[in-house]
Design an enzyme around this catalytic site. Structure first.
Site, PDB file in Angstrom:
ATOM      1  NE  ARG A 113      -3.846  -1.887   2.226  1.00 60.04           N
ATOM      2  CZ  ARG A 113      -4.692  -2.173   3.185  1.00 60.04           C
ATOM      3  NH1 ARG A 113      -4.856  -1.318   4.180  1.00 60.04           N
ATOM      4  NH2 ARG A 113      -5.352  -3.290   3.176  1.00 60.04           N
TER       5      ARG A 113
ATOM      6  CG  ASP B 195     -11.758  -6.652   3.691  1.00 59.99           C
ATOM      7  OD1 ASP B 195     -12.087  -5.473   3.951  1.00 59.99           O
ATOM      8  OD2 ASP B 195     -10.568  -7.015   3.563  1.00 59.99           O
ATOM      9  NE  ARG B 196     -10.643  -2.978   7.980  1.00 53.48           N
ATOM     10  CZ  ARG B 196      -9.824  -2.286   8.759  1.00 53.48           C
ATOM     11  NH1 ARG B 196     -10.286  -1.264   9.453  1.00 53.48           N
ATOM     12  NH2 ARG B 196      -8.542  -2.592   8.840  1.00 53.48           N
TER      13      ARG B 196
ATOM     14  CE  LYS C  67     -10.499  -7.203   7.033  1.00 54.25           C
ATOM     15  NZ  LYS C  67      -9.054  -7.303   7.281  1.00 54.25           N
TER      16      LYS C  67
ATOM     17  CB  SER D 224      -8.463  -2.074   3.003  1.00 57.90           C
ATOM     18  OG  SER D 224      -9.401  -2.460   3.951  1.00 57.90           O
ATOM     19  CG  HIS D 225      -9.247   0.550   6.369  1.00 59.80           C
ATOM     20  ND1 HIS D 225      -8.696  -0.677   6.089  1.00 59.80           N
ATOM     21  CD2 HIS D 225      -8.383   1.174   7.183  1.00 59.80           C
ATOM     22  CE1 HIS D 225      -7.547  -0.790   6.721  1.00 59.80           C
ATOM     23  NE2 HIS D 225      -7.315   0.318   7.388  1.00 59.80           N
TER      24      HIS D 225
ATOM     25  CB  SER E 244      -9.178  -4.266  12.606  1.00 58.33           C
ATOM     26  OG  SER E 244      -8.907  -5.551  12.061  1.00 58.33           O
TER      27      SER E 244
ATOM     28  CE  LYS F 257      -5.974  -8.741  -0.257  1.00 53.32           C
ATOM     29  NZ  LYS F 257      -6.378  -9.143   1.081  1.00 53.32           N
TER      30      LYS F 257
ATOM     31  CG  ASP G 111     -13.493  -2.324   4.180  1.00 51.82           C
ATOM     32  OD1 ASP G 111     -14.267  -3.171   3.688  1.00 51.82           O
ATOM     33  OD2 ASP G 111     -12.255  -2.476   4.224  1.00 51.82           O
TER      34      ASP G 111
ATOM     35  CD  GLU H 293      -7.354  -9.322  11.611  1.00 49.74           C
ATOM     36  OE1 GLU H 293      -6.255  -9.089  12.126  1.00 49.74           O
ATOM     37  OE2 GLU H 293      -7.637  -9.017  10.439  1.00 49.74           O
TER      38      GLU H 293
ATOM     39  CG  ASP I  39     -11.197  -4.224   0.738  1.00 52.21           C
ATOM     40  OD1 ASP I  39     -11.578  -3.607   1.750  1.00 52.21           O
ATOM     41  OD2 ASP I  39     -10.407  -5.179   0.808  1.00 52.21           O
TER      42      ASP I  39
HETATM   43  C1  G1P Z   1      -5.178  -3.328  10.014  1.00 53.71           C
HETATM   44  C2  G1P Z   1      -5.897  -4.104  11.095  1.00 53.71           C
HETATM   45  C3  G1P Z   1      -5.762  -5.590  10.841  1.00 53.71           C
HETATM   46  C4  G1P Z   1      -6.292  -5.924   9.439  1.00 53.71           C
HETATM   47  C5  G1P Z   1      -5.614  -5.052   8.411  1.00 53.71           C
HETATM   48  C6  G1P Z   1      -6.212  -5.241   7.029  1.00 53.71           C
HETATM   49  O1  G1P Z   1      -3.812  -3.669  10.011  1.00 53.71           O
HETATM   50  O2  G1P Z   1      -5.406  -3.771  12.372  1.00 53.71           O
HETATM   51  O3  G1P Z   1      -6.462  -6.299  11.828  1.00 53.71           O
HETATM   52  O4  G1P Z   1      -6.082  -7.272   9.156  1.00 53.71           O
HETATM   53  O5  G1P Z   1      -5.744  -3.666   8.767  1.00 53.71           O
HETATM   54  O6  G1P Z   1      -7.574  -4.905   6.979  1.00 53.71           O
HETATM   55  P1  G1P Z   1      -2.670  -2.783  10.746  1.00 53.71           P
HETATM   56  O7  G1P Z   1      -2.769  -1.402  10.176  1.00 53.71           O
HETATM   57  O8  G1P Z   1      -3.031  -2.782  12.205  1.00 53.71           O
HETATM   58  O9  G1P Z   1      -1.384  -3.499  10.455  1.00 53.71           O
HETATM   59 ZN    ZN Z   2     -10.858  -3.895   3.674  1.00 60.13          ZN
END
Ligand code: G1P
Ligand code: ZN
Length: 541
Positions: free
Chosen positions: A19, A279-280, A374, A110-111, A363, A123, A275, A361, A277
């Site tokens: 990223r 998955d959250r 997820k 992602s987010h 998160s 990825k 989120d 998780e 993509d």
């Molecule tokens: C964060 C979350 C982790 C999740 C990841 C991808 O990673 O804490 O649980 O798997 O985003 O969505 P981190 O920024 O803490 O490494």
């Molecule tokens: Zn995501």
């Protein structure tokens, strides 16, 4: 064509792929180098089928065109690409499995915010549908450090918006419907007729916030078309390249409109968000927020009510910083329970080996063996199915769960984009203290164990060190310090704090107040304010 290039030194994948800022990805050959490194590490991609899709953020389409041309030149046999270049991360995982593809390339940050000045990410997911294991991402990084050429075809751009097939230098390119296979999979797992009855009840209403991100089309098909919720119940459902300028992260801080609606006198019965993509997930009831750790525990305790899981679950897993609420359920039900490092890739082996069925998780991530990522909408449907069977409010489901298992008060404080050197210093000082922490008493709480978490994968024997500093107290309370592996500017410190409460008289207290003494102890141990130069965290969840 073979094009000469030279390496970039920063292509090490983090918690979930590579990223960086969009502007970094736009530098000459930056993306090409990383993609060629994937091909170089996996010679079996020659002659294979690959799934390609992304969360639709800015640069998604450009990146896909580059990947198409490079896949053709690297002699991939077939590409399956989501229409308009879009696939949610769980849908991509499903397609890899469904088509027995050798893997997939997922384009997502992602987010993280999107747009020209936002973030981009890439990825590789393997043939099980899950994120590449650390051994492979390490190899890809290594390859990126010595790369000097890449292969690319000189085709004209493929029309990503029209479903159909084309051919480039002998490689088939199929543009496919991004939604239908995933929606069909959901229908095999959940009791759609029962959920349809629930959402049709005059006293039931819901609000799903797609956050102008990838789940819009999926929610439209599943929630509106197949389950019959009204169109107004799905908000921000058109995916935008910059997510409307917002942070597509489903939490109390970023899903502002949804949270406002859910904490009001006219709150809907059920609220949820996903989120960038897909998955959250965040789950809410009327004036009630379900922590992701509790959500995982509640799902595990109620899985037998869901058609896709009614024959029983083999076990559960949570990432180390996730609260221990699910461990209590596992103990009561006699299930295997595993503790893994942060990041979905660590669940893959446990799922493949059928040691676990559900995992999650803190998160805002929950999932199961139906894919190897997820899955946001899956979690929403799981909850709707629980509510449809129990005919209870979200609040009652949560309160009854605490009555049966006790409550794990839990919070995460994020200090974002701090100077890297400051966070390095904090961890160096903390690591130096570790050996003498166990056995000491801080503010009347005795530390029974302190270490930097090392994970031994029980399936392939691999060892992952340095996965987060944890202090465990005699009564089971925990304080955890971790450095984020997904941020793109500076360093982000995550502090996780947990305390178990068994007294029902104390189940409805304010989380931050209950955890105040542990938060003070955390600052005392790690000198957070001094090292970060910040008085308060940027995001508290
Ligand atoms: C964060 C979350 C982790 C999740 C990841 C991808 O990673 O804490 O649980 O798997 O985003 O969505 P981190 O920024 O803490 O490494
Ligand atoms: Zn995501």
């Amino acid at each position: 064509m073979l094009i000469e290039t030279s390496p970039y030194n920063d292509q090490k994948p983090g918690t979930s792929g590579l990223r960086k800022k969009v502007t970094r990805f736009q530098e000459p050959n930056y993306l090409n180098n990383f993609v060629q490194s994937i091909f170089d590490c996996l010679p079996e991609l020659k002659g294979s089928t690959l799934i390609i899709g992304g969360d639709g953020r800015y640069y998604n389409r450009d990146a896909i065109q580059i990947i198409i041309s490079m896949a053709a030149a690297n002699q991939v046999t077939k590409l399956l690409i989501g229409q308009s270049g879009i696939l949610s991360t769980p849908a991509a995982s499903h397609l890899i499995r469904k088509h027995s593809a050798l893997g997939g390339i997922i384009l997502s940050a992602s987010h993280n915010p999107g747009g020209e000045n936002g973030d981009f990410g890439i990825k590789f997911n393997a043939s099980n549908g899950g994120p590449a294991p650390e051994s492979l991402t390490d190899e890809i990084f290594k390859a990126s450090q010595t790369i000097n050429t890449f292969h690319i075809a000189s085709n004209s751009p493929v029309d990503l918006d029209v479903i159909g097939n084309t051919e480039i230098e002998g490689m088939q390119v199929a543009i496919i419907d991004a939604v239908v296979d995933y929606a069909d999979l959901m229908e095999t797992l959940f009791d759609f007729p029962k959920i349809r009855n629930l959402v049709a009840k005059p006293d039931f209403n819901l609000c799903f916030d797609a956050m102008s991100a990838v789940t819009g089309p999926y929610a439209t098909e599943i929630l509106q078309n197949r389950l019959g919720v009204s169109p107004e119940s799905v908000i921000r459902k058109v995916p935008l390249e910059d997510f409307g300028g917002d942070h597509p992260d489903p939490n109390l801080a970023h899903a502002e409109e949804l949270v406002k609606r859910m904490f009001s006198s006219t709150a809907p019965t059920f609220g949820a968000a996903s989120d960038g993509d897909g998955d959250r997930n965040m789950i809410l009831g009327a004036n009630c927020y379900v922590t992701p750790s509790d959500s995982l525990a509640i799902m595990a305790a109620n899985a037998h009510l869901i058609p896709g899981y009614k024959t029983g679950i083999s076990g559960v897993a949570r990432s180390m910083p996730t609260s221990q609420a699910v461990d209590r359920v596992a103990e009561a039900l006699g299930l295997n329970a595993y503790e893994t490092p942060t990041g979905w890739k660590f669940f893959g082996n446990l799922l493949d080996d059928d040691r676990i069925t559900l995992c999650g998780e803190e998160s805002f991530g929950t999932g199961s063996d139906h894919v190897r990522e997820k899955d946001g909408l899956w979690a929403v449907l799981f909850w709707l199915n629980i509510l449809a069977v129990k005919q209870q409010s979200v609040k009652s489901v949560v309160s009854n769960h605490w009555l049966q298992f006790g409550r794990n008060y839990y919070t995460r404080h994020d200090y974002e984009a701090v100077d890297i050197e400051r966070v390095d210093n904090l961890f160096n000082s903390l690591e130096a203290k570790l050996p003498e922490l166990a056995g000491t008493t801080v503010a009347r709480r005795k530390i029974s164990m302190a270490d930097n978490f090392t994970y031994h994968d029980p399936v392939d024997g691999s060892v992952s060190t340095g996965q987060g500093v944890r202090c465990v107290f005699e009564d089971g309370a925990r304080i955890i310090f971790r450095r984020s592996g997904t941020g793109t500017s500076g360093a982000t410190l995550r502090l996780y704090v947990e305390h178990f409460e068994s007294d029902p008289e104390r189940f409805e207290l304010d989380t931050q107040e209950v955890l105040e003494d542990l938060l003070d102890i955390a600052d005392n141990i790690a000198q957070i304010k001094t090292f970060t130069g910040r008085d308060v965290a940027d995001v508290v969840t």
